[in-house]
Design an enzyme around this catalytic site. Structure first.
Site, mmCIF file in Angstrom:
data_model
loop_
_atom_site.group_PDB
_atom_site.id
_atom_site.type_symbol
_atom_site.label_atom_id
_atom_site.label_comp_id
_atom_site.label_asym_id
_atom_site.label_seq_id
_atom_site.Cartn_x
_atom_site.Cartn_y
_atom_site.Cartn_z
ATOM 1 N N THR A 216 0.809 -1.221 0.000
ATOM 2 C CA THR A 216 0.000 0.000 0.000
ATOM 3 C C THR A 216 0.841 1.270 0.000
ATOM 4 O O THR A 216 0.285 2.362 -0.159
ATOM 5 C CB THR A 216 -0.941 0.009 1.204
ATOM 6 O OG1 THR A 216 -0.198 -0.262 2.409
ATOM 7 C CG2 THR A 216 -2.036 -1.045 1.050
ATOM 8 N N GLU A 435 -19.031 -22.116 -17.406
ATOM 9 C CA GLU A 435 -18.866 -20.668 -17.325
ATOM 10 C C GLU A 435 -20.124 -19.948 -17.791
ATOM 11 O O GLU A 435 -20.474 -18.889 -17.254
ATOM 12 C CB GLU A 435 -17.656 -20.226 -18.152
ATOM 13 C CG GLU A 435 -16.348 -20.901 -17.797
ATOM 14 C CD GLU A 435 -16.012 -20.814 -16.321
ATOM 15 O OE1 GLU A 435 -16.422 -19.831 -15.657
ATOM 16 O OE2 GLU A 435 -15.347 -21.736 -15.814
ATOM 17 N N ASP A 512 -16.036 -23.334 -6.232
ATOM 18 C CA ASP A 512 -17.290 -22.608 -6.050
ATOM 19 C C ASP A 512 -17.981 -23.043 -4.756
ATOM 20 O O ASP A 512 -18.515 -22.213 -4.012
ATOM 21 C CB ASP A 512 -18.217 -22.857 -7.243
ATOM 22 C CG ASP A 512 -17.564 -22.471 -8.567
ATOM 23 O OD1 ASP A 512 -16.726 -21.541 -8.543
ATOM 24 O OD2 ASP A 512 -17.884 -23.090 -9.585
#
Length: 654
Positions: A216, A435, A512
């Site tokens: 960062t 997909e 998933d």
């Protein structure tokens, strides 16, 4: 050389040059050795003449060619009739004298001289002198410190004074973290003009702790402070204090502050301070280990009985939760500056900073790139710009276009393309429907993020992927969006079951399922989104483990509650499965249409998918291409690996 460029320990030209002193010491040692060798090997220098064998010497005596000889215990030397000098080593020969007299050789003797009194004294005193020299060297090194790399310098500080030889960094080079920059700009202004704050009773802050995720820009901020402040800037890593010897780290802390006092006002930057500032009492050393002794000394130096005025400590860490509370209190670190991941406006500014060094094509839009990179840190964006430049260079382009930035973004987020991967036609077809199932459910879930891209080109370990990008940065998620994400996650598995049948469902949805289960568990145990469980925190506390093993059931949870939580998690996940099945059953024609388009084009953008579903043409200039992924006619045994959500993992070992 100005005052700020002087290194610690530099005498500014006063006194002997340390390099010259070392040279003189080595010259003295070499001369002493040469003298000793000469004294004890003196006869090698006085011996003259050609060396001959003793038998050859006797032959010359019998021939009458020897004029004179000098006999000693160690050597026989002499002169031939021709004037040539010779020498030989004697042997025990009682008849030699008579033989020489008969040949008319002039004979003389030489008494062997023993070592002189000075040589004898030197031999006796040499070990003592050697020991005395070593002791003197060690004591001298201890008295002057010896430097960080000297023989006795392991207790010296390894802090380095930062110079601007390798490129000056200022606050103009820091973008996307405006609030953190403003906090540190005030520190720099305090150093430049302390009277501005002192007349109102303000005191200079003693320390600032930079907290943020990796990449960062914490270290970049510290370098910008060095470039802006115009005061000496010492930098050191927290790991430089830690050694195996107890007390060495504490000694280095003391020495670092001694150096800083000589250069006050100054800034000391400690990177990765969690290496030395961890919570005391958590180790196995009962408070006496090296790390805790170092931390104790650091606490005393930062705010003890002796005030270190004019020394500002700037530290950086990405683990503030493990730091000792005594280190975080005001008086030591007066300010904790959070350096967050940039929002979309911050990402635009960061991209503009890095794009200054890259020749850009007119179609490059930093806002579009920033919108497509949510969650990217400053380091990620710098890597993205660099990857785009490398991609353009490989194509021998003079300018970096938007196409290269898109390819670089896909590579950073999803991995490199694996077009050489061999897949069967069945696997490609199943991947396309998998997909397409994700994409169709996402299109018909109002709370879902828009689709950015769908592809069946293998990337990384995934055979295909559907990427969704939020329209704006989100800092919290609502219940409807969570249910939408669950349905989208289940869309790939449901599509396989609808198209290929129950027995043909593959393990491609393992990632998933893992994502959906984790999300449902957080909804139940962390966020109170189950009516039966209620708004109670049942999450497993982080870090509570022993030897790497932890219980999945918190100690404050009963067995009945654990069973209820498991039931609720299963119910929520199955609810997402049901929603996905309803959508894909009602829109099976769209599922087939999108899957065939993915088989034909391999990659479709979000806008192209919307046009395709609306019955419009995709509008591509290029011809539909047959799949460029090599295929074979026989199936490959596959065991799929778990991946992130909405990605179809690749076979193991492929």
């Amino acid at each position: 050389m100005n005052e700020n460029d002087k290194q610690p320990g530099d005498n500014g030209g006063n006194g002997p040059n340390p390099w010259m002193k070392s040279l003189l010491i080595w010259v003295g040692i070499l001369l002493s050795l040469a003298i000793v060798v000469t004294m004890f090997d003196g006869r090698s220098g006085t011996a003259t003449g050609n060396a001959i064998a003793y038998s050859a010497f006797l032959d010359k005596v019998d021939e009458g060619t020897v004029k004179d000889v000098t006999i000693s215990r160690e050597q026989i030397t002499g002169t031939l009739s021709s004037g040539e000098k010779f020498r030989t080593d004697p042997v025990s020969d009682p008849q030699l004298t008579d033989r020489l007299r008969k040949a008319g050789v002039e004979i003389s003797g030489k008494r062997d001289e023993g070592p002189s009194i000075w040589q004898y004294m030197l031999v006796q005193a040499l070990p003592f002198l050697l020991f005395l020299g070593i002791a003197f060297f060690v004591v001298r090194q201890m008295q002057k410190g010896g430097g960080a790399g000297g023989a006795m310098g392991f207790g010296k500080s390894r802090a380095k004074m930062l110079t601007q030889k390798e490129g000056k960094v200022t606050f103009a080079d820091v973008a996307g973290i405006d609030e953190a920059r403003e906090e540190l700009e005030e520190v720099v202004e305090f150093l430049k003009d302390p009277s501005k704050f002192a007349r109102l009773g303000g005191k200079i802050p003693k320390g600032a702790l930079l907290v943020g995720s990796p990449g960062t820009g914490k270290t970049l901020l510290a370098r910008a402070i060095a470039g802006e402040a115009g005061v000496p800037f010492f930098t050191i890593s927290g790991s430089d204090f830690v050694e195996m010897f107890v007390g060495v780290g504490a000694s280095r802390v003391r020495d670092m502050f001694e150096q800083a006092k000589k250069s006050a006002p100054c800034i000391v930057f400690i990177d990765e301070i969690d290496a030395v500032g961890r919570h005391r009492g958590a180790g196995l050393g009962n408070g006496n280990d090296e790390r805790e002794q170092t931390l104790n000394q650091l606490l005393v130096e930062m705010d003890g009985f002796e005030a270190n005025e004019g020394i500002i400590i700037v530290a950086a860490t990405n683990r503030p939760d493990v730091l000792d509370p005594a280190l975080l209190r005001p008086g030591r670190f007066d300010r904790q500056v959070v350096v967050p991941r940039p929002d979309i406006e911050g990402r635009i500014k960061i991209l503009e900073v890095h794009m200054k060094k890259v020749p850009l094509a007119p179609d490059v839009d930093a806002r579009v790139i920033a919108r497509g990179t949510p969650g990217f840190s400053g380091a990620d964006l710098a890597n993205l710009v660099n990857e785009a430049a490398l991609t353009a260079a490989r194509k021998s382009k003079r300018l970096v276009a938007m196409q290269e930035f898109e390819e670089a973004k896909d590579k950073v987020m999803m991995g490199a393309e694996r077009r050489s991967m061999v897949m069967t036609d069945d696997e490609k077809r199943m991947t396309a429907y998998h997909e397409a199932g994700h994409a169709i459910v996402a299109l018909h879930e109002p709370a879902s993020d828009p689709i950015h891209k769908a592809t069946i080109i293998p990337r990384g370990r995934a055979l295909g992927m559907v990427m969704r990008l939020p329209e704006r940065d989100s800092y919290s998620y609502h219940r409807d969006k969570m249910y939408a994400n669950l349905a989208v996650a289940m869309g790939g598995r449901v599509a396989e079951e609808i198209i290929f049948g129950y027995d043909k469902v593959s393990s491609g949805a393992s990632g998933d399922i893992q994502y959906a289960t984790g999300l449902a568990r957080d909804m139940v145990t962390k966020w109170g989104m189950s009516d039966k469980v209620g708004p109670v925190d049942y999450a497993q506390p982080e870090g509570e483990s022993f030897l790497g093993y932890s219980s999945s059931q918190p100690t404050h949870m009963s067995n009945e509650t654990a069973q209820l939580i498991d039931h609720e998690i299963k119910t929520i996940v199955e609810g997402g499965l049901t929603r996905a099945k309803t959508v894909l059953t009602d829109h099976s024609d769209q599922l087939h249409l999108l899957a065939e388009a993915l088989l034909e084009y391999e990659t479709l953008s979000g806008d192209e998918i919307k046009k395709l579903i609306a019955g419009e043409g995709i509008g591509r200039v290029d011809q539909p291409k047959k799949s460029s992924i090599p295929s074979v006619g026989t199936s490959i045994p596959k065991t799929r690996r778990p991946q992130g959500p909405f990605g179809n993992p690749s076979p193991a070992g492929a």
